[in-house]
Design an enzyme around this catalytic site. Sequence first.
Site, short mmCIF file in Angstrom:
data_model
loop_
_atom_site.label_atom_id
_atom_site.label_comp_id
_atom_site.label_asym_id
_atom_site.label_seq_id
_atom_site.Cartn_x
_atom_site.Cartn_y
_atom_site.Cartn_z
N GLY A 158 48.65 40.58 41.74
CA GLY A 158 47.42 39.92 41.30
C GLY A 158 47.28 40.09 39.80
NE ARG A 240 39.06 51.74 44.47
CZ ARG A 240 38.96 51.39 43.18
NH1 ARG A 240 39.90 51.74 42.31
NH2 ARG A 240 37.92 50.72 42.76
CD GLU A 269 39.57 58.75 42.81
OE1 GLU A 269 38.54 58.52 42.16
OE2 GLU A 269 40.59 58.06 42.76
CG HIS A 287 39.70 56.47 39.26
ND1 HIS A 287 39.31 56.28 40.56
CD2 HIS A 287 39.89 55.22 38.75
CE1 HIS A 287 39.27 54.98 40.83
NE2 HIS A 287 39.61 54.32 39.74
#
Length: 382
Positions: A158, A240, A269, A287
């Site tokens: 993507g 993710r 997380e 992150h």
Amino acid sequence: MPESCRIYVTRPIPEAARNLLREACPAVAANDHDRALTRDELLRNLDGFDGVITFLTDCIDAEVIERAAGLRVIANCAVGFDNIDIAAAARRGVIVTNTPEVLTDATADLAWALLMAVARRIVEADRFVRAGKFQGWSPGLMLGSDLAGKALAVIGAGRVGSAFARRSKGFGMCLLYVDDRPNEALEREVGAQRLDLDTAISQADFISLHLPLTPDTRHLINAQRLAAMKPTAYLINTSRGAVVDEAALVRALRERRIAGAALDVYENEPRLAAGLAELDNVVLAPHIGSATTETRARMIPVRRLRHAGGGERVRRHAGPGASRHRQPRGAGEPAIGAAATAGVRGGGAEAHRPLPHRQFDRRVGAECRISLADCQARRRVV
Ligand code: DGY
């Protein structure tokens, strides 16, 4: 949104962004503590607001949406929206928006930073020097892996996956990609070859994940697939955490069944799987895929709220279970083999829709030419 609208922001945002929001909507309230709201606070604080600006640490499930009776827009400051129960929002007629495009480059850059860091052992080398262990050049010191001539598999082609793939041009790598749909632009521009997931995994020297978290992609990289990787291969994850079975990854790294991994995201997380932090063949980032000053400024969805969510509306991957907090663990785990590319669609909600901001496309075009006008146009995009 109407002049009388009320907006709640679940995390502190810069004063300048808050002022912009106030121009659109005079009543802006925010959680001013630099931490995620507790569940009770989330349930309580949204009451009476028309719009809420959320972050990926907010679990906006059906109960939260039900309780916030007047809510009309949820503007999630992330490209991923697995923290929101899209189906529950749709049932209540609440618009959900995300922030694709504005963070594409920053996230693709970070994926490369991680790839380079793990391939060339940068973090280990830095620790080594700081610890006073550097006694002079040595032929066998901190040997890593070449990039040139190696196969790089991009899982999910993507927006971010494509931007990451295009950046491989200068490194002379052989590009493989896995996606539900062919990405002709990528094939044309970087000679990328589309493969099924299991073939790509077994052939790649570097594997980079660029997938949204859905029931289909949860634990897509499981123990079997880690075992199918080359022992010299590296895994990079900026998508993710739960796309990878983190416990299985720890085992594979510990037993040196793969060469290394570089992670920006984790399954639970901010907790890490037991043993992960002790390993020296993994690079760990907190992150920070979109964490640049410019990108974070662009992520505050002022315009989107001003137009009552008329920006990027979340459309795909919506449905029961779209919220990670509602998914039964392991449900929808894809079968290995035939269904290997099922559900593998890259980069957030509308990965294959034409991009509205053409300057992004031109900028990363075949010759990687960037004009001053493109740069300036891009800076104006908020
Ligand atoms: C996102 O936008 O989904 C990213 O994970 C934020 O860094």
